[in-house]
Design an enzyme around this catalytic site. Structure first.
Site, PDB file in Angstrom:
ATOM      1  N   GLU A 214       0.885  -1.177   0.000  1.00 33.71           N
ATOM      2  CA  GLU A 214       0.000   0.000   0.000  1.00 33.71           C
ATOM      3  C   GLU A 214       0.913   1.215   0.000  1.00 33.71           C
ATOM      4  O   GLU A 214       1.415   1.630   1.051  1.00 33.71           O
ATOM      5  CB  GLU A 214      -0.902  -0.012   1.246  1.00 33.71           C
ATOM      6  CG  GLU A 214      -1.873  -1.178   1.300  1.00 33.71           C
ATOM      7  CD  GLU A 214      -3.094  -0.990   0.401  1.00 33.71           C
ATOM      8  OE1 GLU A 214      -3.336   0.150  -0.048  1.00 33.71           O
ATOM      9  OE2 GLU A 214      -3.801  -1.970   0.152  1.00 33.71           O
ATOM     10  N   CYS A 248      -2.219   9.488   2.323  1.00 37.91           N
ATOM     11  CA  CYS A 248      -1.739   8.885   1.073  1.00 37.91           C
ATOM     12  C   CYS A 248      -2.644   9.223  -0.104  1.00 37.91           C
ATOM     13  O   CYS A 248      -2.162   9.351  -1.228  1.00 37.91           O
ATOM     14  CB  CYS A 248      -1.617   7.385   1.237  1.00 37.91           C
ATOM     15  SG  CYS A 248      -3.158   6.615   1.774  1.00 37.91           S
TER      16      CYS A 248
HETATM   17  P1  NAD Z   1       8.087   4.837   5.080  1.00 38.53           P
HETATM   18  O1  NAD Z   1       8.158   3.992   3.852  1.00 38.53           O
HETATM   19  O2  NAD Z   1       9.205   5.773   5.354  1.00 38.53           O
HETATM   20  O3  NAD Z   1       7.985   3.921   6.395  1.00 38.53           O
HETATM   21  C1  NAD Z   1       7.012   2.908   6.540  1.00 38.53           C
HETATM   22  C2  NAD Z   1       7.546   1.805   7.433  1.00 38.53           C
HETATM   23  O4  NAD Z   1       8.708   1.247   6.826  1.00 38.53           O
HETATM   24  C3  NAD Z   1       7.944   2.273   8.836  1.00 38.53           C
HETATM   25  O5  NAD Z   1       7.447   1.345   9.773  1.00 38.53           O
HETATM   26  C4  NAD Z   1       9.462   2.247   8.809  1.00 38.53           C
HETATM   27  O6  NAD Z   1      10.027   1.859  10.029  1.00 38.53           O
HETATM   28  C5  NAD Z   1       9.782   1.186   7.762  1.00 38.53           C
HETATM   29  N1  NAD Z   1      11.037   1.486   7.047  1.00 38.53           N
HETATM   30  C6  NAD Z   1      11.528   2.722   6.736  1.00 38.53           C
HETATM   31  N2  NAD Z   1      12.700   2.595   6.067  1.00 38.53           N
HETATM   32  C7  NAD Z   1      12.933   1.271   5.953  1.00 38.53           C
HETATM   33  C8  NAD Z   1      13.985   0.498   5.378  1.00 38.53           C
HETATM   34  N3  NAD Z   1      15.030   1.081   4.785  1.00 38.53           N
HETATM   35  N4  NAD Z   1      13.893  -0.851   5.455  1.00 38.53           N
HETATM   36  C9  NAD Z   1      12.848  -1.453   6.053  1.00 38.53           C
HETATM   37  N5  NAD Z   1      11.841  -0.771   6.630  1.00 38.53           N
HETATM   38  C10 NAD Z   1      11.867   0.565   6.581  1.00 38.53           C
HETATM   39  O7  NAD Z   1       6.680   5.577   5.011  1.00 38.53           O
HETATM   40  P2  NAD Z   1       6.124   6.741   5.945  1.00 38.53           P
HETATM   41  O8  NAD Z   1       6.988   7.953   5.739  1.00 38.53           O
HETATM   42  O9  NAD Z   1       5.898   6.246   7.307  1.00 38.53           O
HETATM   43  O10 NAD Z   1       4.686   6.978   5.296  1.00 38.53           O
HETATM   44  C11 NAD Z   1       4.474   7.842   4.221  1.00 38.53           C
HETATM   45  C12 NAD Z   1       4.305   7.102   2.917  1.00 38.53           C
HETATM   46  O11 NAD Z   1       3.362   6.058   3.058  1.00 38.53           O
HETATM   47  C13 NAD Z   1       3.764   7.986   1.832  1.00 38.53           C
HETATM   48  O12 NAD Z   1       4.405   7.681   0.630  1.00 38.53           O
HETATM   49  C14 NAD Z   1       2.304   7.622   1.757  1.00 38.53           C
HETATM   50  O13 NAD Z   1       1.687   7.887   0.534  1.00 38.53           O
HETATM   51  C15 NAD Z   1       2.367   6.162   2.045  1.00 38.53           C
HETATM   52  N6  NAD Z   1       1.102   5.692   2.582  1.00 38.53           N
HETATM   53  C16 NAD Z   1       0.341   4.863   1.822  1.00 38.53           C
HETATM   54  C17 NAD Z   1      -0.905   4.442   2.277  1.00 38.53           C
HETATM   55  C18 NAD Z   1      -1.776   3.531   1.486  1.00 38.53           C
HETATM   56  O14 NAD Z   1      -2.764   3.049   2.055  1.00 38.53           O
HETATM   57  N7  NAD Z   1      -1.506   3.282   0.235  1.00 38.53           N
HETATM   58  C19 NAD Z   1      -1.333   4.852   3.531  1.00 38.53           C
HETATM   59  C20 NAD Z   1      -0.514   5.687   4.287  1.00 38.53           C
HETATM   60  C21 NAD Z   1       0.705   6.086   3.799  1.00 38.53           C
END
Ligand code: NAD
Length: 451
Positions: A214, A248
């Site tokens: 997602e 998002c």
């Molecule tokens: P992110 O990808 O930075 O982090 C999400 C998760 O991934 C966190 O739990 C984090 O600890 C983990 N993570 C971060 N870096 C990592 C790595 N290198 N290796 C493994 N795990 C890692 O996302 P965010 O900043 O928390 O959220 C924002 C993003 O999420 C935006 O792009 C938004 O559009 C998207 N989003 C999508 C939806 C959806 O339903 N499609 C919903 C909410 C947010």
């Protein structure tokens, strides 16, 4: 001392052992656990709302409707439908399979890993959890480290009500997620950025683990010259400024017909002044690093940022070359682009990545149909924005770079299940038409059946 990885491996092993007892497969168990989850949320409700205020400055109305209440409704609806969902479904037979019934049974996949983002830090962890529990899985949750108060309360809540051999919460940053990703799960459900989605997908491929991604992206909002501008301004502002733009499916930018741009901006500014101008009731950007990122998007424009409060900001006359149009904004900044011909907008958007959401404001039915059919996007709305997410009957997910797989309602149940197909054949009659040695007559019978 045990290293973290071995602690996580131990939890996963215990979950597998528990899963193999088949207890999670019964209807009674699933119903009981979903009711316990509802009780857990209600018990910790006050602390959850406080944590959302501390981490993101979410007011109670917003925190309840978009997080806690969203999940409570989902549990209620799941409990209503679960029996029906779990029933093996009979499907049509085939002429060449006589005396046979065909069925599909949705069985739990096994051990599920759910990774959450920061923007709806409670809802986006608990919503997939509801689907995973309904489908009869065990689960490890990893909430976002950027919202530490919410992460802590999720852990406290789950540990107070569930044994870790069924549901467990592991807190931590990217390194913790990566340690967990090295383990063998049966399904990984990730919500977050496209960049990290790629890391998750790669790690999952080592064990051939199915994933749901997602993700995000730049979701366009198009306003044509026939649109009801007053309504469009209200709905776009609501969708953009809820959670300070950290949604998002928030409209990332607006593409407005040149002839109505000024009128739209007037209406939009009026809505901002009326509803979104008070810093006391506006959401905060999750961290200083994220604020700095947003500041780079506004260039020389004067914006009064107060710590993690970033005000609603319009960037008029934006172009595709601007920094703000190079990546998902994820904040209360709204670039405005104009167009003369809807066909030009469609042609341009076809060259971009498929967005998670798309919104079109128009009173012209032909134009509505044209946009709907010509462009690909995960989910969207005509004459509204954001609210498609509120229907539990609509699968929610992306396409292309905005992700794959979907959830909410029945789609969640399907996502966390394996669709096991099987036939049940009578032994009373055994027509030997498919058995060798083959005669010309047998082949003719087969040809007749297939024709
Ligand atoms: P992110 O990808 O930075 O982090 C999400 C998760 O991934 C966190 O739990 C984090 O600890 C983990 N993570 C971060 N870096 C990592 C790595 N290198 N290796 C493994 N795990 C890692 O996302 P965010 O900043 O928390 O959220 C924002 C993003 O999420 C935006 O792009 C938004 O559009 C998207 N989003 C999508 C939806 C959806 O339903 N499609 C919903 C909410 C947010």
């Amino acid at each position: 001392m045990q290293t973290n990885t071995t602690i996580e491996q131990t939890i996963l092993d215990q979950q597998r052992t528990f899963f193999l007892t088949d207890q999670t497969k019964t209807y009674a168990f699933r119903v009981q656990q979903l009711k316990t989850l509802r009780k857990a949320i209600l018990t910790f409700q006050k602390e959850i709302l406080e944590a959302l205020m501390l981490d993101l400055h979410k007011g109670e109305f917003e925190a309840y409707t978009t997080e806690v209440g969203f999940n409570l409704r989902s549990i209620r609806d799941t409990l209503k439908k679960l029996k029906q969902w779990m029933k093996p479904k009979k499907v049509k037979g085939e002429l060449f399979l006589p005396f046979t019934s065909s069925r599909i049974m949705l069985e739990p996949k096994g051990q599920v890993f759910i990774i959450g983002p920061f923007n709806y830090p409670f809802q986006l962890v608990i919503e997939p959890l509801i689907g995973a529990m309904a489908a009869g899985n065990t689960v490890i949750l990893k909430p976002s480290e950027f919202t530490p108060h919410v992460s802590r309360i999720i852990k406290k809540m789950i540990e107070a009500f569930f044994p870790s051999y069924y549901l467990a919460v592991v807190e931590g940053d990217a390194s913790v997620t990566q340690a967990l990703l090295a383990l063998r799960f049966d399904h990984i459900f990730f919500t977050g950025s496209t960049r990290v989605g790629q890391i998750v997908y790669e790690a999952a491929s080592k064990h051939l683990t199915p994933v749901t991604l997602e993700l995000g992206g730049k979701s366009p909002t198009i306003i044509d010259e026939t649109a009801n501008l007053k309504v469009a301004a209200e709905r776009i502002a609501f969708a953009k400024f809820t959670n300070a733009g950290q949604t998002c499916i928030a409209p990332d930018y607006v593409y407005v017909h040149a002839s109505v741009k000024d009128a739209f901006l007037n209406a939009f500014n009026t809505v901002i002044q009326k509803r979104y101008a008070d810093p006391k009731t506006f959401g905060h950007i999750v961290s200083d690093r994220h604020v700095e990122r947003l500041k780079k998007f506004v260039g020389t424009k004067e914006v009064t940022v107060d710590k993690k409060y970033f005000p609603p900001t319009i960037i008029d006359n934006a172009s595709w070359q601007d920094p703000v149009m190079q990546e998902e904004i994820f904040g209360p900044i709204l670039p405005i682009l104009t167009f003369e011909s809807l066909e030009d907008v469609i042609a341009t958007l076809k060259t971009k990545e498929k967005p998670l959401a798309l919104y079109f404001f128009s009173e012209n039915k032909t134009a509505q149909k044209r946009v709907w059919q010509a462009l690909s996007f995960g989910n969207g709305a005509i004459n509204d924005a954001l609210m498609q997410v509120a229907s539990s009957h609509l699968p929610f997910g992306g396409v292309g770079q905005s992700g794959f797989g979907a959830y909410h309602g029945y789609a969640s149940f399907v996502t966390f299940s394996h669709q096991k197909s099987f036939i049940h054949k009578s032994t009373k009659v055994d027509i030997p038409v498919a058995y060798p040695p083959y005669s010309k007559a047998q082949l003719n019978i087969i040809k007749q059946l297939i024709k």
